[in-house]
Design an enzyme around this catalytic site. Structure first.
Site, mmCIF file in Angstrom:
data_model
loop_
_atom_site.group_PDB
_atom_site.id
_atom_site.type_symbol
_atom_site.label_atom_id
_atom_site.label_comp_id
_atom_site.label_asym_id
_atom_site.label_seq_id
_atom_site.Cartn_x
_atom_site.Cartn_y
_atom_site.Cartn_z
ATOM 1 N N THR A 178 -30.856 -32.144 -62.154
ATOM 2 C CA THR A 178 -29.798 -31.776 -61.897
ATOM 3 C C THR A 178 -30.269 -30.452 -61.922
ATOM 4 O OG1 THR A 178 -28.368 -33.454 -63.402
ATOM 5 C CG2 THR A 178 -27.217 -30.914 -62.586
ATOM 6 N N ARG A 206 -22.317 -45.247 -59.577
ATOM 7 C CA ARG A 206 -22.411 -44.199 -60.917
ATOM 8 C C ARG A 206 -22.029 -42.742 -60.412
ATOM 9 N NH1 ARG A 206 -25.803 -39.852 -63.297
ATOM 10 N NH2 ARG A 206 -25.332 -40.249 -65.089
ATOM 11 N N VAL A 207 -21.386 -42.492 -61.688
ATOM 12 C CA VAL A 207 -20.430 -41.071 -60.995
ATOM 13 C C VAL A 207 -20.877 -40.019 -62.376
ATOM 14 C CG1 VAL A 207 -19.357 -38.832 -60.784
ATOM 15 C CG2 VAL A 207 -19.391 -41.340 -59.265
ATOM 16 N N GLY A 208 -22.126 -38.559 -62.180
ATOM 17 C CA GLY A 208 -22.839 -38.636 -63.930
ATOM 18 C C GLY A 208 -21.679 -37.408 -63.909
ATOM 19 N N THR A 229 -27.276 -30.166 -67.327
ATOM 20 C CA THR A 229 -28.808 -31.127 -67.388
ATOM 21 C C THR A 229 -29.193 -32.158 -68.120
ATOM 22 O OG1 THR A 229 -30.397 -29.914 -67.502
ATOM 23 C CG2 THR A 229 -29.488 -29.423 -65.470
ATOM 24 N N GLY A 230 -29.504 -33.101 -67.358
ATOM 25 C CA GLY A 230 -29.638 -34.642 -68.180
ATOM 26 C C GLY A 230 -29.064 -35.723 -68.421
ATOM 27 N N GLY A 232 -26.027 -36.979 -68.477
ATOM 28 C CA GLY A 232 -25.043 -36.880 -68.290
ATOM 29 C C GLY A 232 -24.077 -37.713 -69.162
HETATM 30 N N1 GLY Z 1 -26.647 -35.010 -65.474
HETATM 31 C C1 GLY Z 1 -27.102 -35.378 -64.425
HETATM 32 C C2 GLY Z 1 -26.341 -36.358 -63.928
HETATM 33 O O1 GLY Z 1 -26.830 -37.137 -65.270
HETATM 34 O O2 GLY Z 1 -26.063 -37.034 -63.008
#
Ligand code: GLY
Length: 316
Positions: A178, A206-208, A229-230, A232
């Site tokens: 991200t 899926r929404v992060g 980032t990483g 979510g």
């Molecule tokens: N950090 C971005 C996600 O998990 O989508």
């Protein structure tokens, strides 16, 4: 009193930060700088974790999340699971600027809004992303379990689970990382922006954390801005970005504020031992970052910079 502008970003933001700094250097707003920087990242076809060229979900569709948050007002705009529009950061901005009361639109509603607002459409699934999608479904024999980090083994385990998910879908009948950017402009305003295609092969819809305030993004001009980032889901479970800003409010130094959040996330049970990274900026331009493992970096540009300077993130 004028503030000295600065813009910082996560790994792979370097393609966008110079454009953002160019705006800031000429008196531009932090909001314009963040949007300009992230649009260039979204257009970077070599980046498979954001915008066009992003890796698809388990059905082979690219679904994008993005958000923006303003430090002085804590105004927030976001979109989640948007298909067919290459610049979700601009749609996220339009949500808070043009749609009274709303903060977050997802899926078909976000696409309807983007269409109404005249945002350009594009095919987001590139041939390269398609190839990576297909190849990832083939079993890999190159992993040497003992040589991998905990995070890499977690990713391997997730990949196996994802393949099981993919097997449950019929082939589609039509068609991670991200990027975080935080800018401080000469008026003293701070803005955080985040854009992502989410993790590859995610469950459709899926929404992060990138679209959710307090988790992947948070900005409060009194204390600072932060983004993640990483994986979510880990920052959702600890409200990561808000935790970092709360630590700044308590007077923690930027890197330590980031590290404390990761330490909290690391206490949670997580079958995928997922990597999480974060960075933050204070209203006086101090910055820091932290990551679950060594070797992670973030980028910084000031008005004196010609190119982004790379800083190490503090390892957990
Ligand atoms: N950090 C971005 C996600 O998990 O989508």
């Amino acid at each position: 009193m004028t503030t000295r502008p600065i813009i910082i970003g996560s790994e792979r933001s370097e393609v966008g930060l110079p454009a953002g700094m160019d705006l800031l250097r000429h008196g531009g707003s932090a909001l314009d700088a963040v949007e300009a920087a992230l649009r260039l990242c979204e257009d970077n076809l070599e980046d498979h974790y954001v915008g066009t060229g992003g890796l698809p979900n388990a059905r082979g569709e690219v679904e994008l999340d993005a958000s923006v948050m303003i430090g002085s007002s804590r105004a927030f705009g976001a979109v989640g699971a948007v298909r067919g529009f290459p610049h979700p950061i601009s749609i996220a901005r339009a949500v808070f600027e043009r749609l009274p009361q709303h903060c977050l639109l997802v899926g078909s509603g976000a696409e309807l809004f983007a269409e109404e607002q005249g945002f350009e459409r594009a095919e987001l699934l590139t041939d390269e992303a398609k190839r990576l999608f297909r190849e990832s479904l083939a079993p890999s024999d190159e992993s040497v379990e003992g040589e991998k980090t905990v995070a890499a083994r977690g990713d391997d385990r997730y990949r196996v689970t994802a393949i099981e998910l993919v097997k449950r879908f019929r082939p589609h009948d039509g068609p991670w990382g991200t990027i975080n950017v935080i800018a401080l402009d000469e008026s003293g305003e701070m803005v955080v922006g985040v854009s992502t295609s989410g993790y590859p092969w995610k469950y459709p819809g899926r929404v992060g954390d990138s679209a959710l305030p307090g988790t992947g993004i948070y900005c409060d001009l009194r204390y600072g801005g932060a983004a993640c980032t990483g994986r979510g889901e880990m920052s959702m479970r600890v409200t990561g970005a808000r935790m970092v800003v709360d630590a700044l409010a308590r007077g923690e130094a930027p890197s330590q504020a980031c590290r404390l959040m990761l330490a909290e996330a690391a206490t949670l049970p997580d079958a995928y031992a997922a990597e999480l990274r974060t960075l933050c900026l204070t209203p006086v331009g101090q910055h820091g970052g932290a990551a679950g493992q060594r070797g992670s970096t973030y980028n910084v540009m000031t008005t004196a910079s010609t190119v982004p300077e790379v800083f190490p993130r503090t390892p957990l």
